[in-house]
Design an enzyme around this catalytic site. Sequence first.
Site, short mmCIF file in Angstrom:
data_model
loop_
_atom_site.label_atom_id
_atom_site.label_comp_id
_atom_site.label_asym_id
_atom_site.label_seq_id
_atom_site.Cartn_x
_atom_site.Cartn_y
_atom_site.Cartn_z
N TYR A 286 -22.36 11.97 -8.44
CA TYR A 286 -22.68 11.61 -7.38
C TYR A 286 -21.86 12.38 -6.25
CZ TYR A 286 -19.32 7.88 -6.03
OH TYR A 286 -18.12 7.05 -5.72
N ARG B 77 -20.82 20.47 -17.17
CA ARG B 77 -20.50 20.52 -18.69
C ARG B 77 -21.75 20.28 -19.57
NH1 ARG B 77 -15.49 17.68 -20.27
NH2 ARG B 77 -15.76 16.63 -18.14
N CYS C 115 -16.13 6.92 1.06
CA CYS C 115 -17.43 6.84 1.58
C CYS C 115 -17.49 7.04 3.08
CB CYS C 115 -17.88 5.02 1.51
SG CYS C 115 -17.13 4.01 0.17
N LYS D 183 -16.80 10.88 3.90
CA LYS D 183 -18.04 11.38 3.31
C LYS D 183 -19.47 11.60 4.24
CE LYS D 183 -20.74 9.36 0.62
NZ LYS D 183 -20.70 8.95 -0.66
N CYS E 134 -12.28 4.06 0.09
CA CYS E 134 -13.65 4.26 0.94
C CYS E 134 -13.48 4.41 2.19
CB CYS E 134 -14.34 2.76 0.71
SG CYS E 134 -15.87 2.71 1.70
N GLU F 76 -43.90 3.18 3.84
CA GLU F 76 -45.29 2.65 3.66
C GLU F 76 -45.85 2.75 2.25
OE1 GLU F 76 -48.90 3.74 6.00
OE2 GLU F 76 -47.47 5.43 6.46
N GLU G 48 0.80 -1.26 0.19
CA GLU G 48 -0.08 -0.12 0.03
C GLU G 48 0.90 1.19 -0.03
OE1 GLU G 48 -3.31 0.95 -0.14
OE2 GLU G 48 -2.37 2.64 -0.31
N GLU H 57 -22.90 15.32 -3.65
CA GLU H 57 -22.74 15.01 -2.27
C GLU H 57 -22.16 16.14 -1.57
OE1 GLU H 57 -23.24 10.24 -2.29
OE2 GLU H 57 -21.05 11.14 -2.43
N HIS I 15 -47.33 1.84 9.71
CA HIS I 15 -48.00 3.21 9.54
C HIS I 15 -47.53 3.84 11.01
CE1 HIS I 15 -50.62 6.43 8.48
NE2 HIS I 15 -51.02 6.61 9.78
N GLY J 207 -21.36 16.87 -12.07
CA GLY J 207 -22.78 16.58 -11.94
C GLY J 207 -23.02 15.29 -11.68
N ASP K 133 -12.20 -1.08 -8.57
CA ASP K 133 -12.24 0.40 -9.35
C ASP K 133 -11.49 0.27 -10.51
OD1 ASP K 133 -14.23 1.17 -7.81
OD2 ASP K 133 -13.18 3.17 -7.13
N ALA L 131 3.91 -0.25 -5.33
CA ALA L 131 4.81 -1.72 -5.72
C ALA L 131 4.46 -1.49 -7.41
CB ALA L 131 4.05 -2.75 -5.57
N ALA M 147 -26.66 4.75 -4.25
CA ALA M 147 -27.20 6.00 -3.50
C ALA M 147 -26.21 7.21 -3.68
CB ALA M 147 -27.31 5.73 -2.07
P1 FAD Z 1 -9.29 1.48 -3.40
O1 FAD Z 1 -10.19 1.40 -2.39
O2 FAD Z 1 -9.29 2.86 -4.05
O3 FAD Z 1 -7.94 1.18 -2.92
C1 FAD Z 1 -6.83 1.04 -3.92
C2 FAD Z 1 -5.52 1.20 -2.96
O4 FAD Z 1 -4.51 0.85 -3.81
C3 FAD Z 1 -5.35 2.57 -2.50
O5 FAD Z 1 -5.22 2.78 -1.09
C4 FAD Z 1 -4.13 3.05 -3.06
O6 FAD Z 1 -3.39 3.78 -2.28
C5 FAD Z 1 -3.42 1.82 -3.38
N1 FAD Z 1 -2.42 1.94 -4.68
C6 FAD Z 1 -2.72 2.29 -5.85
N2 FAD Z 1 -1.68 2.35 -6.46
C7 FAD Z 1 -0.59 1.41 -5.92
C8 FAD Z 1 0.48 0.95 -6.18
N3 FAD Z 1 1.20 1.05 -7.38
N4 FAD Z 1 1.27 0.69 -5.05
C9 FAD Z 1 0.78 0.14 -3.85
N5 FAD Z 1 -0.30 0.79 -3.54
C10 FAD Z 1 -1.05 1.32 -4.65
N6 FAD Z 1 -18.67 3.82 -2.92
C11 FAD Z 1 -19.47 3.18 -2.30
O7 FAD Z 1 -19.94 2.19 -2.41
N7 FAD Z 1 -20.45 4.24 -1.46
C12 FAD Z 1 -20.10 5.46 -1.21
O8 FAD Z 1 -20.77 6.23 -0.63
C13 FAD Z 1 -18.96 5.94 -2.13
N8 FAD Z 1 -18.52 7.24 -1.70
C14 FAD Z 1 -17.28 7.67 -2.42
C15 FAD Z 1 -17.06 8.92 -2.10
C16 FAD Z 1 -16.08 9.38 -2.71
C17 FAD Z 1 -15.47 10.77 -2.29
C18 FAD Z 1 -15.16 8.66 -3.36
C19 FAD Z 1 -13.62 9.27 -4.07
C20 FAD Z 1 -15.36 7.30 -3.59
C21 FAD Z 1 -16.61 6.73 -3.00
N9 FAD Z 1 -17.04 5.61 -3.30
C22 FAD Z 1 -18.18 5.09 -2.74
C23 FAD Z 1 -16.16 4.68 -4.33
C24 FAD Z 1 -15.39 3.60 -3.51
O9 FAD Z 1 -14.51 4.49 -2.60
C25 FAD Z 1 -14.55 2.83 -4.34
O10 FAD Z 1 -15.51 1.95 -5.07
C26 FAD Z 1 -13.77 1.66 -3.61
O11 FAD Z 1 -12.90 2.23 -2.66
C27 FAD Z 1 -13.04 0.94 -4.56
O12 FAD Z 1 -12.11 0.02 -3.97
P2 FAD Z 1 -10.69 -0.67 -4.64
O13 FAD Z 1 -10.39 -1.58 -3.74
O14 FAD Z 1 -10.90 -0.96 -5.78
O15 FAD Z 1 -9.70 0.46 -4.57
#
Ligand code: FAD
Length: 447
Positions: A177, A198, A47, A50, A42, A441, A34, A181, A436, A175, A303, A114, A341
């Site tokens: 989520y 946009r 999440c 936020k 998140c 409901e 990491e 928020e 109710h 525009g 993601d 990494a 949501a």
């Molecule tokens: P991440 O959780 O992004 O984890 C990836 C990790 O990899 C990070 O810690 C990063 O530092 C690390 N990394 C990257 N490249 C390297 C590398 N080369 N070497 C070592 N480490 C590395 N989702 C919801 O379901 N509900 C919500 O309400 C919601 N709200 C959100 C609000 C905001 C402001 C944001 C930005 C996102 C929100 N999301 C929400 C989306 C959610 O955060 C992501 O979908 C989720 O975190 C994806 O998980 P992941 O494991 O794919 O990646």
Amino acid sequence: MAFDYDLFVIGAGSGGVRAARVAAGHGAKVAVAEEYRVGGTCVIRGCVPKKLLVYGSHFAEDLSDARRFGWMVPDCDFDWKVLRDNVLAEVARIESVYEDTLGNNKVEIITERAGVTGPQEIHLAGGRTVTARIILIATGATPDVPDVPGAEHGITSNEVFHLERLPKRAVICGGGYIANEFAGIFHELGVEVTQVIRSDKLLRGWEPALSDRLLAIATQKGVQFRFNTMPQRIDKRADGTIVLHCAGGKTIETDLLLWAVGRLPNSEGLGLEALGLHMKPNGAIPVDEASHTDLPWLHSVGDVTDRLQLTPIAIREGHALADTLFGGNPWVVDHALVPSAVFSHPPLASVGMTERQARDTLGTVKIFTTDFRPMKAVLAGRNERSLYKLVVDASTDVVVGAHMIGPDAPEILQALAIAVKAGLTKAQIDQTVALHPTMSEELVLMR
Ligand code: FAD
């Protein structure tokens, strides 16, 4: 061949942590790298913080409404630093819980960036090279920042949780989520908010009846909207004022610019192209339904694969992969009918098809809507109407979509999503007696 690890995970976010923990639980020797903080987007800057800001900002309305319910609430001051620091402390607490969970499962945490330097070979920023039978890329996504001169005067969701002080004015570009928020959070906290979009639409892809209602309520509250607008250049004056120069010579002045125009898969610099992997045009790693890439030792979840950018999806993908590769229990994630949501003020929640999608794919559909002022809002003198909409396949009576805007819509929709996922018919939902008096409901009373 002997490897240093059975599984090496790059990225300790939602997907990576789950995959690492479950694989280790199945007896695999696991390490996770990491580069920032354990927990990922998140927990650290998505999440969790936020949602805590959404709660914090909602007190503005609650304190004002309380007077109509007999509470002699004096004029209250708001201290941003107290909220910010308490949120950041909670984030740090959850981060340490994640670290403990990994440690208790004997997952080695390597706090370094990494990359992949060869088949089954990982290079760490500190200089070490290690090998693993399986490599999992779970590097998430990063905020997109448009390529316009002066874009660096803006911040992204990465920085917004750490603001030293609240601005008097904020412009939020976007525009989607995250933009909506933060428009709600800032507005409730007393910031003058302008949302610059946009296109001519809020929340593309969402049921338009909901996004139209959010636009109406947010406008009524005092959020300003500039549609069909995109800054072409951004300047910062000596006094700190940020000036957005838009087409037609129009300018917008602000104290804070937040870019919320989308999130791009975070695959840059990992070294994957050199290994023969063909990335998608936006940088997403192509995978099959089981999260396998074209290289037998390389997998990817979350993601960075750009399927559905949601935490519960990343977690499930990581869990399924670990069970499949190390637990002798192969399964894949079902990406259909996933609820989601927008934690705006008021919030939206949806599952399944919009009316348009249903008409395009099913032909005949039946639509049921209820448009009402919640009891609590009536007494509070708050003129905000909630809207619930059910989309039903007319040929089978199955509910194929449910869409809601109003107080607690995400809490209510999570339960309704079970019925939609189970394929219940409208008649079956109607058989349930109303509870109710509640807002939800309405869901069993739509005729
Ligand atoms: P991440 O959780 O992004 O984890 C990836 C990790 O990899 C990070 O810690 C990063 O530092 C690390 N990394 C990257 N490249 C390297 C590398 N080369 N070497 C070592 N480490 C590395 N989702 C919801 O379901 N509900 C919500 O309400 C919601 N709200 C959100 C609000 C905001 C402001 C944001 C930005 C996102 C929100 N999301 C929400 C989306 C959610 O955060 C992501 O979908 C989720 O975190 C994806 O998980 P992941 O494991 O794919 O990646």
